[in-house]
Structure formats: structure tokens, C-alpha cells
Design a protein around this motif. Structure first.
Motif, PDB file in Angstrom:
ATOM      1  N   GLU A 157      -5.948  -7.795   8.320  1.00 35.09           N
ATOM      2  CA  GLU A 157      -7.050  -8.549   7.710  1.00 35.09           C
ATOM      3  C   GLU A 157      -6.502  -9.419   6.580  1.00 35.09           C
ATOM      4  O   GLU A 157      -6.864 -10.601   6.445  1.00 35.09           O
ATOM      5  N   ASN A 158      -5.633  -8.844   5.753  1.00 36.47           N
ATOM      6  CA  ASN A 158      -5.086  -9.579   4.614  1.00 36.47           C
ATOM      7  C   ASN A 158      -4.073 -10.630   5.052  1.00 36.47           C
ATOM      8  O   ASN A 158      -3.999 -11.721   4.459  1.00 36.47           O
ATOM      9  N   ASN A 178       0.841  -1.194   0.000  1.00 32.99           N
ATOM     10  CA  ASN A 178       0.000   0.000   0.000  1.00 32.99           C
ATOM     11  C   ASN A 178       0.878   1.247   0.000  1.00 32.99           C
ATOM     12  O   ASN A 178       1.867   1.315   0.733  1.00 32.99           O
ATOM     13  N   PHE A 208      -3.549  -3.669  -0.874  1.00 37.89           N
ATOM     14  CA  PHE A 208      -4.841  -3.011  -0.645  1.00 37.89           C
ATOM     15  C   PHE A 208      -4.723  -1.532  -1.016  1.00 37.89           C
ATOM     16  O   PHE A 208      -3.639  -1.035  -1.266  1.00 37.89           O
ATOM     17  N   LYS A 233      -6.250  -3.034   7.708  1.00 36.33           N
ATOM     18  CA  LYS A 233      -6.343  -3.716   6.415  1.00 36.33           C
ATOM     19  C   LYS A 233      -5.199  -4.709   6.230  1.00 36.33           C
ATOM     20  O   LYS A 233      -5.402  -5.822   5.728  1.00 36.33           O
ATOM     21  N   LYS A 271      -5.838   2.748   9.853  1.00 34.96           N
ATOM     22  CA  LYS A 271      -6.474   2.129   8.687  1.00 34.96           C
ATOM     23  C   LYS A 271      -5.533   1.128   8.029  1.00 34.96           C
ATOM     24  O   LYS A 271      -5.947   0.043   7.593  1.00 34.96           O
TER      25      LYS A 271
END
Length: 314
Positions: free
Chosen positions: A248-249, A199, A314, A245, A241
């Protein structure tokens, strides 16, 4: 064909041997079970069990009670008694939820966490005897955690650790040779190349490093040359944030696995603000070092950084 790579931040020597990921491995270790209970009666870090813990140094509360809390460590690495090394050691409880973890925390929970990190860091650097403050997290027993309840740690030290001295020396050497800053070039080159980026945010760049002794490591680099204590609300919101993310990944990719988080901050008495960018390493603990690594100081990686970055992007 095997390839030698050198980590540009730490100078670790890594042999990339992708075919080693196909080795047969006895499946004798069962994965760590995820806790299901929000409250555990005998857990010293659960809300309601405050009689188990030592002096509180910081907390964030709402109408339900405390959300995050930092307390003195009962079994510190260092202490403030006279001796060869001086410092303080606190345990930062990531969330009141016993079954909470980076894998399922909300953005607001991460915000509270990073507010706590910044507060404790800012307080500990005020001591004139301190030269470095280390923030780290051990998650699950395989990473070195002694308790299951999610927590991080912060340690102030009256010395600069060798790993930090090494990284600063690498930055100085790079500038002397190139008249450019190492982190500026890392950020520029990674963005131009693109394949290893997970990211690319406004304030943070998340990558799988080109070379790392820890297979599957993820690195979060501060794009601005600011010290950790100078993070503002915008930085904390984006970082929260990003972590939500990212984890989660990571959970989708690898499940509920042990990891370490290491936060590399500026040494307090070495002038290096322009040379060095704060960065964080998320280190998976799926693999252990063998005799080759321990005997040679060289490390073997079977992970393709580009392939992992694609899965986590992401």
C-alpha cells in the motif's frame, strides 16, 4: 561527497551518489496501465480458463471457486529429465483476479499466497536430488513477466545457485572472524540505529538496506532462525499484514510499478541453520543498469535509505 558502501549480506559494492536523482531524464516511457477487469477471456491464469493450463499441483478454494493455484510451468527453466541439471518448475497463481496485484490484495489473499508458497516449497524439498528451491515473482513486463495475470514461480534445483553459496560464505566468514552470527548483528544494529526501519514486527524486520545495487530495494528479514517450511500460522498472518501495508505504501510512493520479489531460503544440504536467516528482497524495476555497472561490477544508488524508510514506515 560520494560514499562507498558494501551490502553486508551480499558484499555488493555500491557508490551512493544522491545528487544523481536530479539528473534530467526524457519522459518517453508511459507507465504500465493497471488492469481493470477481474476476468480476461484469453488469460490462461483466470478462473474459468482452466483448459489453458497444465496439471494442477495445489489450490485453495471457497464456495466461489479456486482462490490460488499452483500449476506445472509449460515452459520450465528445468525439468526432471536426465541431464546436467534436474528440478521442477511451477507457476503459482497469486489470485484468481486478473486485476489483482500485491498493490491491492487483502490480508486474506496474502495469507492464501504464503500458505501456497509454503506448501509447494515443503513438497519440492522432499526430493533427495534437490539442493535448493527458489521462490520468486516477476511483476509486469519490465521485471521479466511474460503474462499480466499476477503470479509467482517456484523452481527446485539439483545445484546450489552461486548467489546462495556467496551469501552462506559471507555468513561463515563473519562468524569465523567475530564469533557472532551476521543476521543477529544486522537485526540488532538496524533496530538500534532505527533510521532504515520500515517496520519492526514480532517475527519480521522490514528495512531499506544500508547498501544495495538496486535503488529503492526493501528487505524483509526473518528475525527467528527458522527454515521457510517451519513457518506457522502466526508467521503467515504477520507476514500477510506486513506485505499488505508495505505494498500500500509503495503504491502511494511510486505508483503501479514493476518489481521482483526474491525469497532467499536455506540450501538443503549445507549445514547453515544458525548462520543464515531467511529473507526476502522486493526489488523495484524503475532503473536499469548502465555501462558503468556492467563494466565494473560496482553499482550506483541515488536513494537515501533513511528518507525512503520514512516514507514507507508503518
Amino acid at each position: 561527497m560520494k560514499e562507498i558502501r558494501i551490502d553486508n549480506i551480499k558484499k555488493d559494492i555500491v557508490i551512493v551518489a544522491k545528487d544523481r536523482s536530479k539528473r534530467p531524464i526524457d519522459k518517453v516511457v508511459s507507465p504500465q496501465d493497471e488492469p481493470t477487469l477481474e476476468y480476461e477471456e484469453k488469460c490462461p491464469f483466470c478462473r474459468g480458463n482452466e483448459n489453458y493450463i497444465t496439471k494442477e499441483k495445489f489450490k485453495i478454494e471457497d464456495k466461489t471457486g479456486w482462490l490460488v493455484k499452483s500449476v506445472e510451468n509449460k515452459f520450465p527453466i528445468v525439468d526432471n529429465l536426465p541431464g546436467e541439471i534436474y528440478g521442477l518448475h511451477e507457476v503459482m497463481i497469486d489470485t484468481y483476479r486478473h486485476n489483482g496485484s500485491f498493490y491491492d490484495m487483502s490480508e486474506s489473499e496474502f495469507e492464501n499466497l504464503f500458505i501456497m508458497y509454503k506448501n509447494r516449497y515443503t513438497q519440492l524439498i522432499c526430493d533427495k536430488k534437490i539442493e535448493y528451491v527458489s521462490i520468486f515473482k516477476n511483476f509486469l513486463r519490465k521485471s521479466g513477466a511474460s503474462l499480466a495475470h499476477p503470479h509467482s514461480q517456484i523452481v527446485s534445483l539439483s545445484i546450489v545457485p552461486p548467489e546462495i553459496e556467496n551469501q552462506i560464505d559471507i555468513c561463515k566468514d563473519y562468524y569465523d572472524k567475530n564469533k557472532k552470527y551476521l543476521y543477529d548483528d544486522i537485526i540488532k544494529n538496524e533496530i538500534e540505529f532505527g533510521d532504515r526501519i520500515i517496520n519492526n514486527g514480532v517475527y519480521f524486520l522490514v528495512i531499506v538496506p544500508y547498501a544495495t545495487k538496486f535503488s529503492g530495494e526493501v528487505r524483509i528479514i526473518f528475525k527467528e532462525k527458522i527454515k521457510f517450511e517451519k513457518m506457522n500460522e502466526k508467521h503467515i498472518k504477520e507476514l500477510s499484514k506486513t506485505f499488505k501495508k508495505l505494498f500500500e505504501n509503495l503504491y502511494k510512493e511510486s505508483g503501479y510499478n514493476a518489481f521482483n520479489l526474491c525469497v532467499y531460503t536455506h540450501p538443503l544440504k549445507i549445514e547453515c541453520e544458525n548462520l543464515f536467516n531467511v529473507h526476502m528482497d522486493v526489488i523495484p524495476r524503475k532503473y536499469s543498469f548502465g555501462g558503468f555497472e556492467l563494466g565494473t561490477g560496482m553499482y550506483v544508488s541515488s536513494i537515501d535509505p533513511g528518507e525512503l524508510a520514512k516514507k514507507l514506515k508503518f
